[in-house]
Scaffold this motif. Structure first.
Motif, PDB file in Angstrom:
ATOM      1  N   SER A  52       0.826  -1.209   0.000  1.00  0.00           N
ATOM      2  CA  SER A  52       0.000   0.000   0.000  1.00  0.00           C
ATOM      3  C   SER A  52       0.856   1.253   0.000  1.00  0.00           C
ATOM      4  O   SER A  52       1.654   1.472   0.915  1.00  0.00           O
ATOM      5  CB  SER A  52      -0.912   0.004   1.234  1.00  0.00           C
ATOM      6  OG  SER A  52      -1.489   1.265   1.444  1.00  0.00           O
ATOM      7  N   ASP A  54      -0.552   4.133   0.324  1.00  0.00           N
ATOM      8  CA  ASP A  54      -1.203   4.991   1.316  1.00  0.00           C
ATOM      9  C   ASP A  54      -0.568   4.802   2.690  1.00  0.00           C
ATOM     10  O   ASP A  54      -0.331   5.771   3.417  1.00  0.00           O
ATOM     11  CB  ASP A  54      -2.700   4.675   1.378  1.00  0.00           C
ATOM     12  CG  ASP A  54      -3.366   4.818   0.019  1.00  0.00           C
ATOM     13  OD1 ASP A  54      -3.568   5.956  -0.419  1.00  0.00           O
ATOM     14  OD2 ASP A  54      -3.651   3.781  -0.611  1.00  0.00           O
ATOM     15  N   ARG A  55      -0.309   3.545   3.059  1.00  0.00           N
ATOM     16  CA  ARG A  55       0.360   3.284   4.330  1.00  0.00           C
ATOM     17  C   ARG A  55       1.757   3.909   4.332  1.00  0.00           C
ATOM     18  O   ARG A  55       2.198   4.466   5.331  1.00  0.00           O
ATOM     19  CB  ARG A  55       0.471   1.782   4.571  1.00  0.00           C
ATOM     20  CG  ARG A  55      -0.829   1.080   4.927  1.00  0.00           C
ATOM     21  CD  ARG A  55      -0.520  -0.321   5.434  1.00  0.00           C
ATOM     22  NE  ARG A  55      -1.728  -1.095   5.668  1.00  0.00           N
ATOM     23  CZ  ARG A  55      -2.231  -1.964   4.801  1.00  0.00           C
ATOM     24  NH1 ARG A  55      -1.644  -2.147   3.643  1.00  0.00           N
ATOM     25  NH2 ARG A  55      -3.319  -2.650   5.084  1.00  0.00           N
ATOM     26  N   HIS A  57       2.735   6.498   2.706  1.00  0.00           N
ATOM     27  CA  HIS A  57       2.617   7.950   2.821  1.00  0.00           C
ATOM     28  C   HIS A  57       2.362   8.376   4.258  1.00  0.00           C
ATOM     29  O   HIS A  57       2.845   9.433   4.701  1.00  0.00           O
ATOM     30  CB  HIS A  57       1.513   8.473   1.902  1.00  0.00           C
ATOM     31  CG  HIS A  57       1.606   9.932   1.623  1.00  0.00           C
ATOM     32  ND1 HIS A  57       0.920  10.879   2.357  1.00  0.00           N
ATOM     33  CD2 HIS A  57       2.341  10.638   0.714  1.00  0.00           C
ATOM     34  CE1 HIS A  57       1.202  12.086   1.897  1.00  0.00           C
ATOM     35  NE2 HIS A  57       2.062  11.973   0.902  1.00  0.00           N
ATOM     36  N   ASP A  58       1.626   7.558   5.016  1.00  0.00           N
ATOM     37  CA  ASP A  58       1.447   7.854   6.439  1.00  0.00           C
ATOM     38  C   ASP A  58       2.796   7.896   7.149  1.00  0.00           C
ATOM     39  O   ASP A  58       3.057   8.770   7.983  1.00  0.00           O
ATOM     40  CB  ASP A  58       0.549   6.802   7.097  1.00  0.00           C
ATOM     41  CG  ASP A  58      -0.909   6.928   6.676  1.00  0.00           C
ATOM     42  OD1 ASP A  58      -1.280   7.979   6.116  1.00  0.00           O
ATOM     43  OD2 ASP A  58      -1.674   5.965   6.910  1.00  0.00           O
ATOM     44  N   SER A 415      -2.875   3.853  -5.680  1.00  0.00           N
ATOM     45  CA  SER A 415      -3.265   4.012  -4.294  1.00  0.00           C
ATOM     46  C   SER A 415      -4.570   4.786  -4.197  1.00  0.00           C
ATOM     47  O   SER A 415      -4.909   5.589  -5.075  1.00  0.00           O
ATOM     48  CB  SER A 415      -2.168   4.729  -3.510  1.00  0.00           C
ATOM     49  OG  SER A 415      -1.014   3.915  -3.427  1.00  0.00           O
ATOM     50  N   THR A 417      -5.448   7.204  -2.211  1.00  0.00           N
ATOM     51  CA  THR A 417      -5.286   8.655  -2.095  1.00  0.00           C
ATOM     52  C   THR A 417      -4.260   9.208  -3.073  1.00  0.00           C
ATOM     53  O   THR A 417      -3.898  10.378  -2.983  1.00  0.00           O
ATOM     54  CB  THR A 417      -4.864   9.026  -0.666  1.00  0.00           C
ATOM     55  OG1 THR A 417      -3.590   8.405  -0.370  1.00  0.00           O
ATOM     56  CG2 THR A 417      -5.884   8.558   0.347  1.00  0.00           C
ATOM     57  N   PRO A 469       1.299   8.947  -3.189  1.00  0.00           N
ATOM     58  CA  PRO A 469       1.109   7.569  -2.723  1.00  0.00           C
ATOM     59  C   PRO A 469       1.124   6.539  -3.847  1.00  0.00           C
ATOM     60  O   PRO A 469       1.585   5.410  -3.653  1.00  0.00           O
ATOM     61  CB  PRO A 469      -0.258   7.622  -2.019  1.00  0.00           C
ATOM     62  CG  PRO A 469      -0.385   9.036  -1.561  1.00  0.00           C
ATOM     63  CD  PRO A 469       0.255   9.860  -2.647  1.00  0.00           C
ATOM     64  N   HIS A 473       3.613   3.347  -4.041  1.00  0.00           N
ATOM     65  CA  HIS A 473       3.162   1.971  -4.238  1.00  0.00           C
ATOM     66  C   HIS A 473       3.944   1.301  -5.369  1.00  0.00           C
ATOM     67  O   HIS A 473       4.358   0.132  -5.266  1.00  0.00           O
ATOM     68  CB  HIS A 473       1.662   1.969  -4.546  1.00  0.00           C
ATOM     69  CG  HIS A 473       1.035   0.600  -4.471  1.00  0.00           C
ATOM     70  ND1 HIS A 473      -0.297   0.380  -4.731  1.00  0.00           N
ATOM     71  CD2 HIS A 473       1.552  -0.626  -4.176  1.00  0.00           C
ATOM     72  CE1 HIS A 473      -0.574  -0.906  -4.591  1.00  0.00           C
ATOM     73  NE2 HIS A 473       0.543  -1.533  -4.256  1.00  0.00           N
TER      74      HIS A 473
END
Length: 713
Positions: A52, A54-55, A57-58, A415, A417, A469, A473
């Protein structure tokens, strides 16, 4: 369901449960007609769908909040990464302390314009990178600000009394520190510089007027016992504002800086996903150190490696993947310095490290910062299976992600987002500039994943909002695809890999031959005899690289006889390619007989350098700093030759990172088999530039004198 069919259903269920309890099959298989990879299609889907961006990017956002170029900030980032790695399932996670040394800590840093309309220009609290790492403490009010332009020319200082004053420069601050502070007594520097030389082809100072550049006060700059100056970094816009005020009259500034230089150490975060085969590893690296925000560089790489770990441990736990054959060794460390330190402790470990994968600057948005995703080949002298794996992965990603809405959704790498940017990944000839170069210098085939260029590189503009993101990925999948092959290949899987290597190797040697024949065709007739040797050497170097790549599959457990047959086929093809090259030369109507070698050429053919064990990572810069006075002229000869080569390569359109630390890149060819003349020819094959043999003799002579090289086959 009828009761009569129940026994058959129970039997089928029993078989199904028994199969699910078995060890999952190897993720490798024959070259897929769909993907072109040696990974099974279902494994490819699992790697894409489980990972992911998105993960990632967190994680980028979390690390970007930390100033990782100071002792306290780096320690905080290392502690967070350790906890996150443990949560992701990494085992034996530890902080390996590097050696103690002088560190840097800032508690305050403010620059104000004094006077009736007093205002704050910048502060460490608002933007930590505004106060350069290494700055010394200082308190002063009503200090005169003096503009010294670029700070590089004597005329910019002529007639200016700088003692006790603050200088303003738009150039690289080191020149102003050396000239204005060390020589002329200024107390500190304010600089609006923002573009590193190797990024100059992509942006100029002023293109992005609100970016603040990244810099440091070199420890070696000040004489022993002298006060360390301060250095503030401001944007181009702020610099122009200050210069506009200076044109109207004198400008006074107030400075308040509080820093410390404690003795301490940084740490390397290390952990493993254990393999089933003892004594073999695949190494994953990302550098954790950097300024705040430092999102793409390199919160992106550090967070991506965390996601690779989580993806693998999840798929292993679910039974999609078996335990890897080779242990995955995962390292988050300070760039270059940390890698050198790690090798000093682990370089002699009784472990065979078959490949290294480096993750540095992975997430730059293709559209926002005008970047593109690229994967590097290993250098020609370190041929490996990882090149074919990387090349096939890039081709697969482009084919199924080259449009915004690809028809194969299972192979879409995007992703929730992230952007819908089409994929446009590239393979790049070996370039340096990150930790993979040190692994290659140590003989471990290393590839680098990166997004380059980046409009915000090494500036305050390197923020999470410029990190995509979707791109994260894609970088994660590229790494997963390569690492999975390297860590899980054995037996028949390694044989299938060797077939992939042979296919992609045929493509690369054809490109090498094309390049050699094209250059021979464009060479003036009088120079053909001399250049024909270089053209032949280039073809031979390409075939040797691909033979080495095939043999690297033997180390993974590929059966010997089929691989030997592929190597033999390459030898036959090489002979045919050289005949075609000779025919091209003869068609020019000139003799291909080389002139008799001169004295320098004879010396170069007789000098066979070999890297001294334990000195794999010694650099020419270190040697230059420690060279005795009587060697200074020789050092300058080598530096001038490297500068000339860099200029020529730059004009040929080569990336700046291709010739980063060029002297060290050339030194890496020394294997105790190649003569200096051979290295000259091999370097031409790699870079397309003829290095004067006289300068190479000086280079290797200095390396020998410095204890880095010895002679002999």
């Amino acid at each position: 369901m009828t009761f009569r069919s129940l026994p058959f259903a129970l039997l089928a269920l029993s078989v199904s449960l028994s199969a699910s309890a078995q060890t999952p099959a190897s993720p490798l298989g024959p070259i897929s007609p769909t993907t072109g990879l040696v990974l099974r299609d279902d494994v490819v889907r699992a790697l894409i769908q489980e990972s992911s961006g998105d993960r990632i990017h967190d994680g980028v956002q979390r690390l970007s909040l930390i100033a990782r170029d100071s002792l306290d900030g780096y320690s905080e980032a290392a502690a967070w990464t350790k906890a996150a790695a443990e949560a992701a399932g990494l085992q034996d996670v530890r902080l390996e302390a590097m050696k103690d040394g002088p560190q840097w800590r800032a508690t305050r840093g403010e620059l104000w314009v004094a006077g009736r309309h007093r205002y704050r220009v910048t502060s460490y609290a608002d933007l930590p990178m505004a106060l350069a790492t290494g700055s010394g403490s200082f308190e002063g009010t009503d200090l005169e600000l003096v503009d010294v332009g670029t700070g590089t020319q004597d005329a910019e200082y002529a007639g200016k009394d700088l003692k006790g004053k603050v200088v303003l420069t738009r150039g690289h601050p080191t020149s102003a520190l050396r000239n204005a502070v060390v020589k002329l007594g200024a107390v500190g520097v304010v600089s609006s510089y923002s573009t590193p030389p190797w990024n100059a082809p992509h942006r100029m100072d002023g293109d992005f007027p609100d970016q603040v550049g990244w810099a440091a006060v070199p420890r070696s700059l000040m004489p022993q016992g002298a006060r360390t100056p301060f250095l503030f970094m401001v944007s181009d816009r702020q610099g122009r504002e200050l210069r506009a005020q200076l044109r109207e009259g004198p400008v006074k500034v107030d400075v308040s800086v509080a820093t410390q230089a404690p003795t301490g150490h940084l740490s390397i975060v290390s952990g493993v996903i254990p393999g089933t085969l003892a004594g073999e590893e695949v190494v994953l690296t990302a550098h954790l150190d950097h300024y705040k925000p430092g999102a793409d560089d390199n919160a992106s790489g550090s967070a991506t490696v965390l996601e690779l770990v989580r993806t693998y441990t999840t798929l292993i736990r679910k039974g999609v993947l078996p335990q890897p054959v080779r242990t995955l060794r995962v390292l988050w460390l300070p760039e270059f310095e940390g890698t050198r330190e790690w090798f000093s402790h682990h370089g002699a470990d009784p472990v065979r490290r078959v490949a290294q994968f480096n993750f540095d600057m992975l997430g730059a948005s293709m559209t926002r910062v005008h970047s593109r995703f690229q994967v590097s080949y290993t250098p020609d002298w370190n041929g490996s299976f990882v090149n074919a794996v990387s090349e096939s992965t890039v081709a697969f990603m482009n084919r199924f992600n080259g449009v915004a809405y690809p028809p194969r959704k299972d192979f879409r790498i995007g992703s929730v987002t992230g952007s819908q940017d089409p994929m446009d990944a590239h393979m790049e000839r070996y370039g340096r500039g990150s930790d993979h170069q040190l692994f290659n210098d140590h003989g471990i085939p290393g590839v680098a994943y990166s997004t380059w260029p980046d409009d915000a590189y090494h500036t305050s503009g390197d923020r999470p909002e410029n990190v995509d993101p979707t791109q994260l990925h894609r970088a994660a999948f590229a790494g997963l695809a390569g690492i999975t092959v390297a860590a899980w290949a054995e037996g028949m899987g390694a044989l299938e890999l060797s077939r992939l290597v042979a296919v992609h190797g045929a493509k690369r040697v054809a490109e090498d031959e094309f390049r050699a024949r094209r250059e021979l065709a464009s060479t003036p007739a009088a120079q053909v005899p001399g250049f024909a040797r270089l053209a032949r050497a280039g073809v031979r170097a390409g075939y040797q690289r691909e033979r080495d790549a095939l043999r690297s599959c033997l180390a993974l457990g590929a059966p010997a006889e089929p691989v030997k047959a592929m190597v033999q086929a390459l030898e036959t093809a090489e002979s045919q390619a050289l005949k075609r090259l000779d025919a091209d030369g003869k068609a020019r109507g000139v003799s291909l007989k080389e002139p008799s070698p001169g004295e320098a050429e004879r010396k170069a053919r007789a000098f066979v350098p070999r890297r001294v064990k334990g000195q794999e990572l010694a650099s020419f810069d270190d040697l230059e700093r420690s060279a005795p006075p009587e060697s200074k002229a020789r050092v300058e000869t080598v530096k001038a030759a490297m500068n000339t080569a860099s200029t020529a390569l730059r004009e040929q359109g080569e990336s700046e990172l291709r010739f980063y630390q060029l002297a060290d890149a050339l030194a890496s060819y020394a294997d105790g088999k190649r003569s200096v003349a051979d290295i000259r020819d091999a370097a031409h094959a790699e870079y397309g530039y003829v290095f004067p043999v006289e300068s190479l003799l000086e280079l290797f002579g200095l390396l020998e004198q410095g204890g880095v090289m010895t002679r002999g086959r």
